[in-house]
Design a protein around this motif. Structure first.
Motif, PDB file in Angstrom:
ATOM      1  N   VAL A  74      46.643  36.272  65.901  1.00 21.83           N
ATOM      2  CA  VAL A  74      47.274  37.417  66.564  1.00 21.83           C
ATOM      3  C   VAL A  74      47.229  38.591  65.604  1.00 21.83           C
ATOM      4  O   VAL A  74      47.494  38.395  64.420  1.00 21.83           O
ATOM      5  CB  VAL A  74      48.723  37.059  66.918  1.00 21.83           C
ATOM      6  CG1 VAL A  74      49.444  38.267  67.507  1.00 21.83           C
ATOM      7  CG2 VAL A  74      48.751  35.882  67.880  1.00 21.83           C
ATOM      8  N   PRO A  75      46.888  39.791  65.964  1.00 24.07           N
ATOM      9  CA  PRO A  75      46.637  40.345  67.298  1.00 24.07           C
ATOM     10  C   PRO A  75      45.158  40.326  67.719  1.00 24.07           C
ATOM     11  O   PRO A  75      44.764  41.166  68.511  1.00 24.07           O
ATOM     12  CB  PRO A  75      47.117  41.775  67.133  1.00 24.07           C
ATOM     13  CG  PRO A  75      46.817  42.090  65.708  1.00 24.07           C
ATOM     14  CD  PRO A  75      46.874  40.821  64.949  1.00 24.07           C
TER      15      PRO A  75
ATOM     16  N   ASN B 180      50.811  39.179  51.385  1.00 21.38           N
ATOM     17  CA  ASN B 180      51.692  39.880  52.328  1.00 21.38           C
ATOM     18  C   ASN B 180      51.100  39.917  53.724  1.00 21.38           C
ATOM     19  O   ASN B 180      51.803  39.777  54.723  1.00 21.38           O
ATOM     20  CB  ASN B 180      51.939  41.305  51.845  1.00 21.38           C
ATOM     21  CG  ASN B 180      52.780  41.319  50.604  1.00 21.38           C
ATOM     22  OD1 ASN B 180      53.580  40.403  50.399  1.00 21.38           O
ATOM     23  ND2 ASN B 180      52.586  42.307  49.756  1.00 21.38           N
ATOM     24  N   MET B 181      49.777  40.098  53.758  1.00 19.02           N
ATOM     25  CA  MET B 181      49.095  40.152  55.042  1.00 19.02           C
ATOM     26  C   MET B 181      49.231  38.823  55.785  1.00 19.02           C
ATOM     27  O   MET B 181      49.574  38.786  56.962  1.00 19.02           O
ATOM     28  CB  MET B 181      47.628  40.421  54.770  1.00 19.02           C
ATOM     29  CG  MET B 181      47.004  41.392  55.658  1.00 19.02           C
ATOM     30  SD  MET B 181      45.636  41.984  54.698  1.00 19.02           S
ATOM     31  CE  MET B 181      44.646  42.630  55.928  1.00 19.02           C
ATOM     32  N   LEU B 182      48.963  37.755  55.055  1.00 12.86           N
ATOM     33  CA  LEU B 182      49.040  36.439  55.688  1.00 12.86           C
ATOM     34  C   LEU B 182      50.456  36.127  56.138  1.00 12.86           C
ATOM     35  O   LEU B 182      50.667  35.490  57.169  1.00 12.86           O
ATOM     36  CB  LEU B 182      48.580  35.348  54.716  1.00 12.86           C
ATOM     37  CG  LEU B 182      47.094  35.205  54.498  1.00 12.86           C
ATOM     38  CD1 LEU B 182      46.810  34.033  53.595  1.00 12.86           C
ATOM     39  CD2 LEU B 182      46.406  34.995  55.829  1.00 12.86           C
ATOM     40  N   PHE B 183      51.423  36.574  55.350  1.00 14.63           N
ATOM     41  CA  PHE B 183      52.823  36.336  55.684  1.00 14.63           C
ATOM     42  C   PHE B 183      53.119  36.873  57.080  1.00 14.63           C
ATOM     43  O   PHE B 183      53.626  36.165  57.957  1.00 14.63           O
ATOM     44  CB  PHE B 183      53.689  37.021  54.623  1.00 14.63           C
ATOM     45  CG  PHE B 183      55.157  37.048  54.928  1.00 14.63           C
ATOM     46  CD1 PHE B 183      55.820  35.891  55.286  1.00 14.63           C
ATOM     47  CD2 PHE B 183      55.865  38.232  54.864  1.00 14.63           C
ATOM     48  CE1 PHE B 183      57.171  35.913  55.566  1.00 14.63           C
ATOM     49  CE2 PHE B 183      57.211  38.251  55.145  1.00 14.63           C
ATOM     50  CZ  PHE B 183      57.863  37.095  55.498  1.00 14.63           C
TER      51      PHE B 183
ATOM     52  N   SER C 232      50.607  35.273  59.875  1.00 18.77           N
ATOM     53  CA  SER C 232      50.853  33.880  60.240  1.00 18.77           C
ATOM     54  C   SER C 232      52.086  33.775  61.127  1.00 18.77           C
ATOM     55  O   SER C 232      52.079  33.057  62.133  1.00 18.77           O
ATOM     56  CB  SER C 232      51.006  33.018  58.994  1.00 18.77           C
ATOM     57  OG  SER C 232      52.100  33.456  58.245  1.00 18.77           O
ATOM     58  N   LEU C 233      53.141  34.499  60.772  1.00 11.50           N
ATOM     59  CA  LEU C 233      54.348  34.421  61.605  1.00 11.50           C
ATOM     60  C   LEU C 233      54.075  34.948  63.009  1.00 11.50           C
ATOM     61  O   LEU C 233      54.477  34.337  64.006  1.00 11.50           O
ATOM     62  CB  LEU C 233      55.496  35.191  60.962  1.00 11.50           C
ATOM     63  CG  LEU C 233      56.111  34.502  59.755  1.00 11.50           C
ATOM     64  CD1 LEU C 233      57.334  35.242  59.295  1.00 11.50           C
ATOM     65  CD2 LEU C 233      56.482  33.068  60.098  1.00 11.50           C
ATOM     66  N   LEU C 234      53.369  36.093  63.078  1.00  9.82           N
ATOM     67  CA  LEU C 234      53.035  36.645  64.393  1.00  9.82           C
ATOM     68  C   LEU C 234      52.251  35.617  65.210  1.00  9.82           C
ATOM     69  O   LEU C 234      52.522  35.393  66.396  1.00  9.82           O
ATOM     70  CB  LEU C 234      52.153  37.872  64.215  1.00  9.82           C
ATOM     71  CG  LEU C 234      52.817  39.237  64.200  1.00  9.82           C
ATOM     72  CD1 LEU C 234      51.767  40.301  64.034  1.00  9.82           C
ATOM     73  CD2 LEU C 234      53.556  39.441  65.510  1.00  9.82           C
ATOM     74  N   THR C 235      51.261  34.995  64.537  1.00  8.64           N
ATOM     75  CA  THR C 235      50.393  34.067  65.244  1.00  8.64           C
ATOM     76  C   THR C 235      51.179  32.873  65.766  1.00  8.64           C
ATOM     77  O   THR C 235      51.033  32.473  66.925  1.00  8.64           O
ATOM     78  CB  THR C 235      49.290  33.570  64.293  1.00  8.64           C
ATOM     79  OG1 THR C 235      48.704  34.695  63.679  1.00  8.64           O
ATOM     80  CG2 THR C 235      48.253  32.803  65.034  1.00  8.64           C
TER      81      THR C 235
ATOM     82  N   GLN D  32      48.618  26.635  66.137  1.00  9.12           N
ATOM     83  CA  GLN D  32      48.197  25.751  65.033  1.00  9.12           C
ATOM     84  C   GLN D  32      47.544  26.560  63.916  1.00  9.12           C
ATOM     85  O   GLN D  32      47.785  26.304  62.738  1.00  9.12           O
ATOM     86  CB  GLN D  32      47.199  24.703  65.533  1.00  9.12           C
ATOM     87  CG  GLN D  32      47.696  23.823  66.655  1.00  9.12           C
ATOM     88  CD  GLN D  32      48.609  22.738  66.172  1.00  9.12           C
ATOM     89  OE1 GLN D  32      48.719  22.497  64.996  1.00  9.12           O
ATOM     90  NE2 GLN D  32      49.286  22.075  67.087  1.00  9.12           N
ATOM     91  N   VAL D  33      46.708  27.532  64.311  1.00  7.64           N
ATOM     92  CA  VAL D  33      46.075  28.356  63.291  1.00  7.64           C
ATOM     93  C   VAL D  33      47.131  29.109  62.488  1.00  7.64           C
ATOM     94  O   VAL D  33      47.008  29.274  61.274  1.00  7.64           O
ATOM     95  CB  VAL D  33      45.067  29.322  63.941  1.00  7.64           C
ATOM     96  CG1 VAL D  33      44.651  30.392  62.966  1.00  7.64           C
ATOM     97  CG2 VAL D  33      43.856  28.559  64.400  1.00  7.64           C
TER      98      VAL D  33
END
Lengths: 470, 493
Positions: free
Chosen positions: A214-215, A264-267, A270-273, A298-299
């Protein structure tokens, strides 16, 4: 030189050989679909066994191509998934007119993924990626009579073209600022300057498209729904797995100077996803769309693991992809069989399935339990290790939200289990005879789901391969 | 003695059931498995008594590396507390198997899930590694969902889903707590962690997660709402497992993980625990007064009784923690017996509404007696286990000199009166009084039901008449926990 080529590229060579065998078979006299499929299944099995023998580390073609035991293992995971997909598509392909083409498309895509995983140069990586995507778009259109299938293929081709554009732009900017595309040289030349950051963001966006973070996930559900189930399972397991493997190594090696940026980006991503994947999965009625959103979630969990940035993270991600192959293909296998026999793909059609199809119900339930992360299935171990790896940086907010999202995801998986076992339905699906090939695939999947978690040597082996590389 | 046997026996039972054909084979195998489990546990108990040196430490430990890169071990061992819990599990499993002797529908799956559930419970109680413990805690969740959803009654799908999600939420909180501990000690090993000093800030941050997480399993107020729905929808054996074993997982976890490993935090948060426990006791008791369904009566009274467990743990005196463990065992046996009796009544009369029952003593004397015994034990009549356990909790709680804590103790004591009211009223209306016309032809308990009740009543009476047998077992082990907690308290002063 040539022996090096043959030995180090043996997995790629094997796939190329299979493609040629198919072409020659097609050239010869008319053969039945069964003979094609049986030959392919045997060859894929051989290919898988071959992949475990005599792997060693090495670099070819001026670092364009590199391989190691870990990379060979990653390719073998994909080989295994390819074999299972092939076994499961048996009952669907039996009546299809273009069996060899189907295999050629999937194998070319697989070949592209192998080169992508092995790439040591951004150019090679890009070529591999394109080679893996374009055949898939054709394969997504393989239910030739269905409009939905063409629609899915169209969406896949557009979205992947867009993401390739992003990627290419990012790569060219990176080349402009550093003057090299080789993985081993890039880290010394990358710093926090704005142009490189911009290039980095574009490259990440390209990746995010491929693994539907996401997004950048909007294409996923439509393509999954439209494409034939065999292609959908290939897309969700093999294609995603391959990109994830590369994602980890590119992030950890090439972009190591930007570690705080990508953390920070993954943080956030990942939560959004996880959250968006979960929330949308709750409302789905079509089984394939449901599995699409569940795979998005899952991703998200995998991204939590990646954000850890340690050896444990790499090991956990590879381990999880292996588990994901087994559990997702168990679920997809049932959906593929049911949809090829009855043509029904809605969750509500599965109500009362347990009355008529006990084996299918248990296979589906065990696959879903593993996706939900319920012990003693392997999914529990996979998710636990991913979250532990993600917590390595001490960000408990991330872990807390991810852990609570496991509960939400349990809800929608259990909703399907409830439909199968508990909901009353006067007209459940007819009893479905499971063909031998599907049976084999189910046995492999369930055996994997049950053993891969509890048997620690597998995780230890993956970890030892990673530890060796340092 | 190899403790892994305790996991292997029920697990092999489960596997064997898969290969059975027909109800007769399935139930024979299950019964054989349950008896074998009980035999193993008794053997273990004897061996423990012989080898125990009286210092309450773990025995029969075995420690095998499981996931080396993450420092996860398969580490098992027992002390007095876990042995008491294992004993309880074995008794309830045997009784539960006997009670569901005539399960017709999908019997293979039913007994398979029961065996899987008991595997999880045994594994949980013997684990000395937080990962192993967490693994077994979750193993026990999903079988409950299926048991309630498939074989349950009433609004079973709703209850099953609610239970599964709330318990899974509990384990998610436990997971956060465990991760917190793991990253400050770099190990999951309970014995090693107990020897370390976790910083106060860390303890204060992660204690609530671990305690509330486990607390959800044992009906901590306000997370108790799964209890009434889950219990009332579940089939008899599942209710017995749920109340008898599964709720004890939470109590054991609160004590072994939260309190033992994070004693400073346990001390600073004790007032909240006591507040919640007292509310649960009072609220549970009054809520029970309003119930008309026998299963709901027992379910709400479980909330109230499990409040005593948490009260005992929260009071943090040696006697009160001892009482908490006693209460876990006692409540496990007593509720299982109660649910068994209710199940027997329901299978004959097809109603659980108190108003539609009456005079059952005349037609089904055995079942009615069992019901009365369970009721009397529940209201704490001397001679039964309930009295011993509750008395110990109250005495221990009073030892805590704080005025407010004593006030909470008084309130908790007062709830006994309410308990007496609802138990006697339910007994009076359903067992005594005029017989309902349609219930003239009821048959009394069959041999398997008598045996099941016999097993549980034996446990209750032994514990009630000879409490020293069990206190001797658990006291050294609770002392180990409490010594750790109390040294910290003296240092702080």
């Amino acid at each position: 030189m040539w022996t090096d080529f043959l030995l180090l590229m043996k997995q790629e060579m094997a796939v190329i050989a299979m493609i040629f065998i198919l072409l020659f078979m097609k050239l010869g006299r008319d053969r039945s679909n069964e003979s094609f499929m049986n030959t392919m299944n045997v060859l894929l099995l051989l290919n898988l066994t071959l992949g475990f023998i005599g792997n060693r580390d090495g670099v070819l073609l001026n670092e364009m191509f590199r391989t190691s035991k870990l990379i060979a293992l990653e390719k073998n995971i994909l080989n295994l998934a390819m074999l299972i997909v092939s076994l499961q598509s048996y009952s669907w392909l039996k009546t299809h007119k273009h069996v060899p083409e189907f295999y050629i498309l999937l194998l070319s895509s697989l070949l592209g993924m192998f080169f992508m995983i092995s790439s040591g140069n951004l150019l090679m990586f890009y070529l591999g990626l394109e080679m893996s995507t374009i055949p898939l778009a054709a394969a997504a259109n393989f239910d030739l009579a269905k409009r939905r299938s063409s629609e899915g293929a169209m969406k896949l081709i557009f979205s992947s073209a867009f993401s390739s554009g992003c990627l290419l732009f990012g790569i060219s900017l990176l080349y402009g600022t550093t003057g090299t595309l080789i993985f081993s040289e890039l880290p010394h030349l990358i710093s926090n300057n704005p142009l490189q950051l911009f290039a980095f963001i574009l490259i990440i966006a390209g990746f995010a498209f491929k693994i539907s973070v996401v997004p950048f996930h909007l294409w996923t559900a439509d393509v999954y729904e439209g494409a034939p189930v065999a292609v959908t399972s290939f897309l969700s397991v093999v294609s995603k797995g391959a990109v994830l493997f590369v994602f980890v190594s590119v992030l950890y090696k090439v972009f190591s100077p930007l570690a705080t940026v990508w953390y920070n980006m993954l943080f956030i991503l990942s939560l959004l996803t996880i959250i968006i994947g979960n929330l949308f999965a709750i409302r789905q009625e079509n089984f394939k769309r449901f599995l699409a959103f569940s795979s998005i979630a899952q991703v998200g969990f995998i991204m939590v693991g990646i954000s850890g940035g340690s050896d444990v993270s790499t090991a956990s991600v590879i381990y999880f992809v292996l588990i994901y192959v087994f559990s997702n293909l168990a679920a997809f296998g049932v959906v593929a069989l049911v949809s090829s026999v009855t043509g029904k793909e809605n969750i509500s059609d599965y109500k009362g399935l347990y009355k008529t199809n006990r084996t299918l119900s248990w296979v589906l339930a065990i696959g879903l339990f593993s996706l939900a992360g319920v012990p003693p299935t392997a999914g529990f171990f996979g998710k636990f290790f991913l979250l532990i790896a993600g917590a390595g940086k001490g960000n408990y907010l991330l872990i807390g939200i991810a852990a609570l999202n496991i509960v939400i995801s349990l809800y929608y998986y259990l909703r399907v289990v409830k439909a199968i076992f508990m909901d009353a339905n006067p007209t459940p699906l007819q009893p479905i005879r499971i063909p031998l090939m599907s049976k084999l695939a189910f046995v492999v999947c369930i055996a994997g789901v049950v053993t891969v978690g509890v048997a620690s040597p597998i995780y230890d082996y993956i970890y030892s391969l990673i530890a060796q590389m340092q | 003695m190899n403790l892994t046997l305790l996991i292997v026996v029920p697990f092999l039972t489960a596997i064997a059931i898969l290969f059975c054909k027909g109800l007769k084979q399935v139930r024979t195998i299950s019964l054989a498995g349950a008896v074998l489990q009980l035999a193993t546990v008794i053997f273990l108990l004897v061996a423990y008594q012989q080898q125990a040196s009286g210092d309450g430490h773990f025995l029969f430990e075995s420690n095998v590396m499981w996931f080396k890169p993450l420092n996860i071990n398969y580490h098992v061992g027992v002390d007095g507390i876990s042995l008491a819990m294992i004993m309880l599990t074995a008794l309830v499993v045997l009784a539960g198997t006997l009670v569901s002797w005539n399960t017709e529908r999908l019997n293979k799956e039913f007994f398979f899930l029961l065996a899987l559930l008991s595997t999880g419970a045994y594994g949980f109680f013997i684990s000395l590694d937080l990962f192993t413990m967490f693994f077994f805690l979750e193993v026990a969740v999903v079988p409950k969902f299926l048991l309630i959803g498939i074989w349950g009654s009433g609004k079973k799908e709703y209850s099953a889903m609610k239970l599964a999600l709330m318990l899974m939420g509990g384990s998610a909180l436990v997971f956060i707590g465990l991760t917190g501990i793991y990253f400050h000690t770099n190990t999951f090993d309970i014995v090693q962690i107990a020897g370390m000093q976790i910083p106060l800030v860390v303890q204060k941050t992660f204690f609530p997660f671990a305690f509330i997480g486990f607390g959800i399993f044992t009906a901590l107020f306000p997370f108790h709402t799964w209890v009434p729905d889950g219990h009332s929808s579940a089939p008899t054996a599942a209710s017995m497992f749920l109340a008898g074993i599964s709720m004890k997982l939470g109590g054991y976890g609160c004590l072994r993980v939260a309190t033992y490993l994070m004693p400073d935090a346990a001390h600073s948060y004790s007032w909240i625990i006591i507040l919640l426990a007292t509310i649960a006791i009072i609220y549970g008791a009054f809520a029970t007064m309003m119930q008309t369904d026998l299963k709901y009566i027992n379910a709400y009274s479980s909330v109230s009784h499990c409040g005593f467990v948490l009260l005992g743990i929260g009071m943090l005196t040696k006697t009160s923690v001892n009482g908490a463990v006693l209460q876990m065992v006692s409540h496990g046996l007593m509720t299982a017996l109660f649910f068994a009796a209710i199940g027997m009544i329901y299978s004959r009369t097809h109603t659980r509404q108190v108003a539609q029952l009456g005079g059952l003593l005349k037609v089904t004397p055995f079942i009615s007696t069992v019901f009365i015994i369970a009721g009397l034990c529940s209201l704490g009549l001397p001679g039964f286990s309930g009295f011993v356990a509750e008395m110990t909790v109250f005495m221990g709680s009073w030892q805590n000199p704080d005025g407010w804590y004593r006030f909470a103790t008084i309130l908790a004591c007062a709830s006994i009166v309410v308990t007496a009211v609802y138990i006697l009223r339910a007994t009076g209306k359903s067992i005594m009084g005029p017989l309902h016309v349609t219930h003239n032809q009821l048959t009394d308990a069959t041999w398997n039901e008598k045996l099941a009740a016999g097993v549980l009543i034996t446990g209750i009476v032994i514990m009630g008449l000879a409490p020293f047998l069990i206190t001797k077992l658990i006291t050294p082990s609770t002392d180990v926990i409490m010594n750790k907690v109390l040294t910290i308290v003296t240092i702080q002063k």
